[in-house]
Design an enzyme around this catalytic site. Structure first.
Site, PDB file in Angstrom:
ATOM      1  N   ASP A  34     -30.061 -22.252  -2.983  1.00  0.00           N
ATOM      2  CA  ASP A  34     -30.493 -23.371  -2.129  1.00  0.00           C
ATOM      3  C   ASP A  34     -29.299 -23.831  -1.293  1.00  0.00           C
ATOM      4  OD1 ASP A  34     -32.971 -25.783  -2.754  1.00  0.00           O
ATOM      5  OD2 ASP A  34     -31.394 -26.091  -1.269  1.00  0.00           O
ATOM      6  N   LEU A  36     -29.108 -26.739   0.046  1.00  0.00           N
ATOM      7  CA  LEU A  36     -29.047 -28.204  -0.152  1.00  0.00           C
ATOM      8  C   LEU A  36     -29.168 -29.000   1.147  1.00  0.00           C
ATOM      9  CD1 LEU A  36     -26.372 -28.571  -3.018  1.00  0.00           C
ATOM     10  CD2 LEU A  36     -28.867 -28.400  -3.203  1.00  0.00           C
ATOM     11  N   PHE A  76     -39.226 -20.490  -1.986  1.00  0.00           N
ATOM     12  CA  PHE A  76     -39.663 -21.792  -1.459  1.00  0.00           C
ATOM     13  C   PHE A  76     -38.873 -22.215  -0.225  1.00  0.00           C
ATOM     14  CE2 PHE A  76     -40.677 -21.839  -5.951  1.00  0.00           C
ATOM     15  CZ  PHE A  76     -41.929 -22.420  -5.998  1.00  0.00           C
ATOM     16  N   ALA A  77     -37.604 -21.778  -0.146  1.00  0.00           N
ATOM     17  CA  ALA A  77     -36.718 -22.308   0.897  1.00  0.00           C
ATOM     18  C   ALA A  77     -37.285 -22.029   2.290  1.00  0.00           C
ATOM     19  CB  ALA A  77     -35.341 -21.659   0.759  1.00  0.00           C
ATOM     20  N   THR A 120     -48.943 -21.766   2.941  1.00  0.00           N
ATOM     21  CA  THR A 120     -49.476 -23.091   3.294  1.00  0.00           C
ATOM     22  C   THR A 120     -50.899 -23.043   3.839  1.00  0.00           C
ATOM     23  OG1 THR A 120     -49.174 -24.953   4.815  1.00  0.00           O
ATOM     24  CG2 THR A 120     -48.376 -22.844   5.572  1.00  0.00           C
ATOM     25  N   TYR A 144     -45.132 -24.039  12.463  1.00  0.00           N
ATOM     26  CA  TYR A 144     -44.845 -23.924  11.022  1.00  0.00           C
ATOM     27  C   TYR A 144     -45.843 -22.963  10.366  1.00  0.00           C
ATOM     28  CZ  TYR A 144     -45.035 -25.072   6.078  1.00  0.00           C
ATOM     29  OH  TYR A 144     -45.079 -24.975   4.713  1.00  0.00           O
ATOM     30  N   HIS A 192     -45.019 -37.607   4.274  1.00  0.00           N
ATOM     31  CA  HIS A 192     -46.246 -37.419   3.499  1.00  0.00           C
ATOM     32  C   HIS A 192     -46.874 -38.743   3.056  1.00  0.00           C
ATOM     33  CE1 HIS A 192     -44.225 -33.444   2.932  1.00  0.00           C
ATOM     34  NE2 HIS A 192     -45.397 -33.110   3.435  1.00  0.00           N
ATOM     35  N   ARG A 224     -58.054 -34.902   2.541  1.00  0.00           N
ATOM     36  CA  ARG A 224     -57.146 -33.835   2.123  1.00  0.00           C
ATOM     37  C   ARG A 224     -57.351 -33.520   0.651  1.00  0.00           C
ATOM     38  NH1 ARG A 224     -56.957 -33.524   6.638  1.00  0.00           N
ATOM     39  NH2 ARG A 224     -55.235 -33.477   8.130  1.00  0.00           N
TER      40      ARG A 224
END
Ligand code: UFG
Length: 334
Positions: A34, A36, A76-77, A120, A144, A192, A224
């Site tokens: 990661d 960071l 995930f990154a 996603t 995205y 969010h 959602r």
């Protein structure tokens, strides 16, 4: 105890760190990779090794792959803000695609043959039908979403040519926090709904603005499908075995939709105080309803959400934010 060894990119981030907790609880070894930029050092338990580096650093990646034999990579990154992706579409497409395929290449070169991608629901853009199953038309409405679709396509060819088996998990709305309260959601900026609504109630954030009240839904606000991060983590572990049968892709959601107003009511119920809020215009790019059909995942892996009810999700999120009003405390000034 499973005793396997996994590489988790973005393992210091929101969803990734919940998977890391779940893997460690099984007795697995975990290396978190990661940079960071978004992740938090404090989200990575000391039992996991943390490599702070960028996925564009091929030499560092090769070193990590040479250091041990990974049973699988969980990826995930990524850049993951829909709004930002519409201001910087090329950066999103270039960075998400290039980092992901650099990682896939490194996995192939090291002989690692299993890859689980954090994908996603943004792949589906403005869907024609709901609930959305895996056969639904893929038509991203943001850079995205497009960037994740490109990664999925790249992984398809990595399987065809190199035998890299991949599971692409299309998350709907990841929400909630570790039920044990160790980690939770801490984005900067936060966009969010649930953390913003909780922050408004706690007084740590400004009043919430509800984006649009004229949608074709029963109360006029967007619907959602909120899925608990611990259930998402569980889905990642379950698809590993499924990969024995070949590459796969699954939609991951609870299958139940809640409106923005219902989320506000839930936060007020759980928190026992009002969510200060007002009403604004629609946010560009928001479809009225996004609800997953996760039937395929349930059928093939036995997955089902254990914290599927909205109040359960909000309860864990509330506990985290109430106990950590400044998140992981490692970035924001007092
Ligand atoms: N909302 C508000 N006010 C806010 C923030 C959100 O009313 O201040 C509304 C949004 O309009 C939307 C709902 O709350 O109707 C949920 O919004 P989020 O931003 O929490 O989540 P999204 O559904 O926009 O985004 C999620 C993931 C993305 C993914 C997308 C797929 O977070 O990564 O679903 O459509 F791309």
């Amino acid at each position: 105890m499973s005793g396997a060894c996994f590489l988790v990119t973005g393992g210091a981030g929101y969803v990734g760190s919940h998977l890391v907790q779940a893997l460690l609880a099984r007795g697995d070894q975990v290396v978190v990779f990661d940079d960071l930029r978004q992740g938090h050092r404090a989200a990575v338990p000391s039992e996991a090794e943390l490599v702070v580096a960028s996925l564009s650093d091929r030499a560092r990646l090769a070193e990590v792959f040479a250091s041990r034999r990974f049973d699988a990579v969980f990826h995930f990154a990524a850049l993951s803000l829909v709004g930002e992706s519409m201001r910087e579409p090329l950066r999103y497409c270039v960075e998400n695609l290039s980092n992901s395929l650099t990682l896939a290449e490194a996995a192939v070169q090291a002989g690692c043959r299993r890859f689980v991608l954090s994908s996603t629901a943004a792949l589906f853009g403005f869907p024609k039908h709901t609930p959305i199953d895996e056969a639904a038309e893929v038509a991203p409405a943001s850079a995205y979403g497009e960037s994740k679709l490109m990664v999925e396509r790249g992984l398809h060819w990595a399987d065809q040519v190199h035998g890299l088996r991949s599971a692409c998990l299309r998350y709907f709305n990841a929400a909630g926090a570790d039920p044990a309260g160790r980690i939770g959601e801490d984005h900067e900026p936060e966009t969010h709904l649930i953390p913003l609504a909780i922050g408004a109630a706690l007084g740590t954030r400004p009043p919430l603005t509800v984006f649009g009240t004229d949608y074709p839904t029963p109360d006029g606000t967007c619907i959602r499908d909120y899925v608990h991060v611990a259930d998402l983590a569980d889905a990642h572990i379950r698809v590993l075995e499924r990969l024995e049968a070949g590459s796969c892709r699954y939609n991951v959601g609870s299958g139940t939709g809640y409106s923005v107003k219902q989320v506000i009511e839930s936060v007020e119920r759980i928190g026992g105080r009002p969510v200060p809020h007002g009403f604004g215009p629609r946010r560009a790019g928001d479809p009225a309803v996004l609800v997953a059909s996760s039937e395929a995942l349930r059928r093939d892996t036995g997955w089902s959400p254990r914290l599927g009810a909205l109040d359960d999700i909000v309860r864990t999120a509330w506990a985290w934010h109430a106990a950590h009003p400044r998140g992981f405390d490692d970035r924001r000034p007092n």
